[in-house]
Design an enzyme around this catalytic site. Structure first.
Site, PDB file in Angstrom:
ATOM      1  N   GLY A  20       0.632  -5.199   0.575  1.00  0.00           N
ATOM      2  CA  GLY A  20      -0.498  -5.205  -0.358  1.00  0.00           C
ATOM      3  C   GLY A  20      -0.115  -5.801  -1.692  1.00  0.00           C
ATOM      4  O   GLY A  20      -0.957  -6.380  -2.384  1.00  0.00           O
ATOM      5  N   ALA A  39       0.870  -1.180   0.000  1.00  0.00           N
ATOM      6  CA  ALA A  39       0.000   0.000   0.000  1.00  0.00           C
ATOM      7  C   ALA A  39       0.904   1.227   0.000  1.00  0.00           C
ATOM      8  O   ALA A  39       2.079   1.150   0.370  1.00  0.00           O
ATOM      9  CB  ALA A  39      -0.875  -0.013   1.248  1.00  0.00           C
ATOM     10  N   GLU A  41      -0.525  -9.316  -1.356  1.00  0.00           N
ATOM     11  CA  GLU A  41      -1.973  -9.604  -1.258  1.00  0.00           C
ATOM     12  C   GLU A  41      -2.645  -9.522  -2.618  1.00  0.00           C
ATOM     13  O   GLU A  41      -3.565 -10.277  -2.903  1.00  0.00           O
ATOM     14  CB  GLU A  41      -2.604  -8.639  -0.249  1.00  0.00           C
ATOM     15  CG  GLU A  41      -2.122  -8.927   1.167  1.00  0.00           C
ATOM     16  CD  GLU A  41      -2.567  -7.877   2.166  1.00  0.00           C
ATOM     17  OE1 GLU A  41      -2.184  -6.705   1.998  1.00  0.00           O
ATOM     18  OE2 GLU A  41      -3.280  -8.218   3.113  1.00  0.00           O
ATOM     19  N   GLU A  72       4.076  -5.749   6.894  1.00  0.00           N
ATOM     20  CA  GLU A  72       3.215  -4.815   7.633  1.00  0.00           C
ATOM     21  C   GLU A  72       3.559  -4.795   9.121  1.00  0.00           C
ATOM     22  O   GLU A  72       3.509  -3.776   9.771  1.00  0.00           O
ATOM     23  CB  GLU A  72       1.753  -5.176   7.458  1.00  0.00           C
ATOM     24  CG  GLU A  72       1.177  -4.919   6.073  1.00  0.00           C
ATOM     25  CD  GLU A  72       1.365  -6.090   5.125  1.00  0.00           C
ATOM     26  OE1 GLU A  72       2.262  -6.921   5.360  1.00  0.00           O
ATOM     27  OE2 GLU A  72       0.634  -6.164   4.126  1.00  0.00           O
TER      28      GLU A  72
END
Ligand code: T1G
Length: 676
Positions: free
Chosen positions: A102, A63, A105, A125
C-alpha cells in the site's frame, strides 16, 4: 496520543507527515489523517502543492496487516489512493526506506515521486498470498510498463530507487540527508504544471505474448501458489480497460485471495517468523554480549557454510582444522562459493576479497582465545565433541559463547564437559548452512539468558530465521523428520514405491520427497559402513555404493545431469526385503501416504509442545518452512493440521494405529487449534 498524521506549511507547500512507528503501516488513523490532509490542501487556495513524507525508518510499509480480518474503517486504502490522485493540486511522495505494498500504491497515486538512492519500492502482497489491492495492478503498468509491473507484483521483491527511476516509477532522486527540503523544492517547481500526471490515465503499451512468456519463465517458482497466477490474470485482463473497470477486477481478485487459506497461511508465517525471535522468559532488554570475532571448528561442508554466514555479515572468522590439507580444502571451498556468486553477478569481486580477508585459517585451537563466539562443527560424535569442549574450556576467554552445531546430540551433556555450562548452547545450522535460513538455537538447562539473547541477535545479524528449541533428540525439525522417515520406509515394505511416496510429497508442495532427500543428503549418512551387515533397505543400498546423487545411484538412478529415474535394482532390493520381512502387502493410496507420513509429524509436534521443547506451535511451523521447504502457502505442519481439522488428524492417526499425543487429542476433542 499525538496524531499520526501532521501537516505543516512551508511557504505555499503543505508538508504532510506520518509518524506511525515502527514502519508507518497504513492503519485507519493514518488513512484518516491523510484524507483530511488532502482535503486541507484542496480547501486552501494559498496552498499550491503538497509533499507526503514519513518519519522514522521508512515510508509507508504497506497496509496494516494486523487489521486484516477485522471490520475495515473508512477510508479504505483504495478510496484514499483515488482521493490523492484526484487532488486538483499536485502531491509529491517523498520516499525513504521501503515503500511497500500500500505504501508503493500511495506513492503511485501521488503525481510525482522523489526518493533517496537507498530507498526501495515493492509490491510484496504476493508474499502474503494476496495482490496489490489499492490500484497497484492498475497504476504500475501504466507508470512503469507491464513487464516491470509483473516482476514487482507477481514476484514480490523490492527494487532500489535507481531501478525504479529507470522504469519510470521514480521521477527524481534526492540527497540521502535532504529528502524533505528536496521534496519541498520539487513541489514548488512543479506546483503550477498542468495537466497533473495521473497514473491511472496513462496509456500503456502491451508487448505481444508478454504474459505467457512471464508465466512460462516463472512456472517453477509459482508452482502451487494462487496469488501470482491471479496477479498475472488481473493485469492481463485489465491493462487495456479504463481504470474504473480495471480496479473492479483487481478488487475481485483481492477479495478472492484474502479469503483463501493460502493467504491466511502466509500471513501466519509472516508474524510467526517475528514471534519466534521472542524468547518468552528472556527480557527484551537483556544486555547482549559483544560478538566481534567468531571461531569455527571444522572446515568441512558445515564449518565452511557456517563461516560464510559471518564473513558475509562482515564478522571476522577464525577457522580451525586438524590437517593442513583439510583446512586448505575448506577455505578453498569458501572462496569457490563466493566466486560462484560473483560470477552470477550477486557479489562484486571486491566483496569476495573483503569476505575472504576476514577469514583466518589455523591448525591450532589456541588461536580461538580471542573469539567471542566459538561454533564447533565437527564429526557427529559425543566423545569427540566432549573432548573439544573440554579443551575450549581452557582456551576460550571468559564470557565467550561456546556453541555446538550438532543436529541432535544432547547439549547439556556437552555443556557438562566445561566449567561454564551457562555459556554453552546449540546453534544448529541447516545444510547448506550459507543458504538455508533456519537456525535452531538449542537452549541447555543452564544456558544463560544473555547467551540466548545474544544468539538471537547474532541470528538477525547473519540474516537467519531463528527458533529456540529444547534439548531432545533431533530438537524440533529433525525430531519431526524421524516419524516421517520411519513410516515412509514401512510403506515401501507394504507395497508403495519410492517414486509414489516422493510424488505425494512434491504434489503437496515440498521441494522433494523423503527418498529424493535421502539421495541428496547421502544414503550413507549415519551408515555403519559394514557392507556385510544388511538390516535395512538403506543398508542394502549403501552396501552397493548406492549412496545417492554423489554416486549417481541411490533410491533412484541418476544421469550426468543428476536427473532421477526409478531404479530396477532398487525395486529388486525392496522386493527381497518385503519377502524377508513377510510384511502384509496392499494397494497403498496417496491419501494413506499423507496420513502415515504427515499426520505423525503433527503428532510429534504436539509432543514437542507438551514437553516444552518449542515455545509455541507457530515456532514449529517456522522451523519447517525455513528448514525443510514446507510450502509456505500451507503455513507449516501445525497450521496445516488446523486447516485439515485436528479431529480428522486424530482419526487418521488412530486408524493407522498411532498413539495420539494428549495435547493433540485434547485440542481435537475441544474443537481447539494449535494456532489460535
Ligand atoms: N503491518 C503491520 N505491522 C507490520 C507491517 C505491516 N505491513 N510490516 C511490519 N510490521 C511490524 C512487524 O510485525 C514487526 O512488529 C515490526 O513491524 C518491525 O517489522 C492494499 C493489502 C517493512 C521490510 O508486506 O516486509 O499493503 O515484531 O521486524 O526487518 O495492496 O517489516 O516488532 O511487533 O519486519 O526492519 C504489504 C511487510 C502489506 C511489508 C521492515 N506490505 N513488512 O523489516 O522489521 S499488504 C508488506 C516487511 C498491503 C495493499 C496490501 C518488513 C519491513 P514487532 P520487521 P524489518
Amino acid at each position: 496520543m499525538m496524531s499520526v498524521i501532521t501537516t505543516q506549511r512551508q511557504g505555499d507547500i503543505l508538508v504532510i507527515t506520518s509518524n506511525n512507528p515502527p514502519v508507518n503501516a497504513l492503519g485507519a488513523a493514518v488513512r484518516q489523517g491523510l484524507a483530511a490532509a488532502i482535503e486541507e490542501l484542496n480547501g486552501d487556495d494559498s496552498l499550491k502543492a503538497a509533499v507526503i513524507r514519513c518519519e522514522g525508518r521508512t515510508f509507508f510499509a504497506g497496509a496494516d496487516i494486523t487489521e486484516f480480518g477485522k471490520p475495515m474503517q473508512e477510508p479504505g486504502l483504495p478510496t484514499l489512493v483515488d482521493q490523492i490522485e484526484a487532488s486538483e493540486k499536485p502531491v509529491v511522495a517523498a520516499v525513504h526506506g521501503t515503500a511497500l505494498g500500500g505504501g508503493c500504491e500511495v506513492a503511485l497515486a501521488c503525481h510525482y515521486r522523489i526518493a533517496v538512492p537507498s530507498a526501495k519500492f515493492g509490491l510484496p502482497e504476493v508474499k502474503l498470498g494476496i495482490l496489490p489491492g489499492a490500484g497497484g495492478t492498475q497504476r504500475l503498468p501504466r507508470v512503469a510498463g507491464v513487464k516491470f509491473a509483473l516482476e514487482l507484483a507477481a514476484k514480490g521483491d523490492p527494487v532500489p530507487a535507481k531501478v525504479a527511476q529507470a522504469a519510470g516509477l521514480v521521477d527524481r532522486l534526492a540527497d540521502e540527508d535532504s529528502l524533505t527540503p528536496d521534496a519541498v523544492a520539487y513541489a514548488s517547481e512543479i506546483a503550477a504544471a498542468r495537466p497533473l500526471p495521473r497514473a491511472s490515465e496513462k496509456p500503456v503499451q502491451v508487448e505481444d505474448g508478454v504474459f505467457d512468456a512471464f508465466r512460462k519463465e516463472n512456472a517453477r517458482r509459482m508452482r502451487g501458489f494462487d496469488a501470482p497466477a491471479e496477479i498475472i490474470d488481473v493485469i492481463e485482463q485489465t491493462v487495456s480497460l479504463p481504470y474504473a473497470e480495471g480496479v473492479q477486477r483487481e478488487r475481485a481478485g483481492f477479495m478472492k485471495l484474502i479469503m483463501g487459506t493460502q493467504s491466511a497461511a502466509m500471513r501466519h508465517i509472516f508474524f510467526a517468523e517475528r514471534k519466534a525471535a521472542k524468547i518468552d522468559d528472556v527480557p527484551e532488554d537483556t544486555k547482549l554480549r559483544d560478538i566481534k570475532r567468531v571461531g569455527v571448528i571444522g572446515a568441512g561442508t558445515m564449518g565452511g557454510g557456517i563461516s560464510m554466514n559471518f564473513l558475509s555479515a562482515g564478522i571476522p572468522v577464525t577457522i580451525v582444522e586438524m590437517q593442513q590439507e583439510a583446512l586448505d580444502r575448506g577455505t578453498g571451498t569458501i572462496r569457490k562459493n563466493y566466486e560462484a556468486s560473483a560470477a552470477k553477478g550477486r557479489l562484486k569481486p571486491e566483496q569476495v576479497e573483503g569476505a575472504m580477508g576476514l577469514l583466518k585459517p589455523t591448525l591450532s585451537l589456541d588461536d580461538l582465545a580471542d573469539c567471542d563466539l566459538i561454533i564447533e562443527a565437527v564429526y557427529e560424535n559425543m566423545d569427540v565433541k566432549k573432548d573439544i569442549f573440554g579443551k575450549l574450556d581452557k582456551i576460550a576467554k571468559q564470557g565467550a559463547i561456546l556453541a555446538s552445531n550438532t543436529s541432535y546430540l544432547n547439549i547439556d551433556e556437552i555443556a557438562a564437559s566445561t566449567s561454564r555450562p551457562q555459556d554453552v548452547l546449540g546453534l544448529h545450522f541447516f545444510s547448506p548452512a550459507n543458504v538455508m535460513k533456519l537456525l535452531e538455537i538449542v537452549r541447555g538447562a543452564k544456558t544463560a539468558h544473555d547467551v540466548l539473547a545474544t544468539a538471537m541477535d547474532v541470528a538477525k545479524r547473519i540474516k537467519k530465521v531463528a527458533v529456540v528449541a529444547g534439548v531432545c533428540h533431533g530438537f524440533i525439525g529433525n525430531r519431526m523428520l524421524m516419524p516421517r522417515q520411519v513410516e515412509a520406509n514401512k510403506l515401501l515394505m507394504e507395497g508403495a514405491t519410492p517414486q509414489q511416496i516422493d510424488k505425494v510429497h512434491v504434489e503437496f508442495g515440498m521441494p522433494m520427497g523423503p527418498f529424493q532427500m535421502a539421495d541428496l543428503a547421502g544414503v550413507d549418512i549415519g551408515w555403519h559402513r559394514d557392507p556385510t551387515r544388511i538390516e535395512s533397505i538403506r543398508d542394502a543400498l549403501a552396501a552397493e555404493n548406492r549412496w545417492g546423487q554423489k554416486t549417481k545411484a541411490g533410491f533412484y538412478d541418476y544421469d550426468d545431469k543428476r536427473t532421477p529415474s526409478p531404479s530396477p535394482r532398487v525395486a529388486e532390493i525392496i522386493e527381497e526385503f518385503r519377502k524377508k520381512s513377510g510384511a502384509q502387502q496392499h494397494e497403498v493410496t496417496d491419501q494413506e501416504i499423507v496420513e502415515r507420513t504427515l499426520y505423525p509429524m503433527v503428532n510429534e509436534g504436539a509432543l514437542i509442545l507438551e514437553e516444552g521443547m518449542a515455545q509455541r506451535a507457530s515456532d514449529i511451523d517456522v522451523v519447517w518452512i525455513y528448514g525443510y521447504g514446507w510450502p509456505v502457502y500451507r503455513g507449516g505442519p501445525m497450521f496445516w493440521a488446523d486447516t485439515v481439522g485436528l479431529k480428522t488428524i486424530v482419526e487418521g492417526l488412530e486408524k493407522h494405529g498411532f498413539t495420539v499425543a494428549k495435547l493433540l487429542k485434547d485440542k481435537a476433542a475441544s474443537g481447539g487449534r494449535f494456532n489460535g
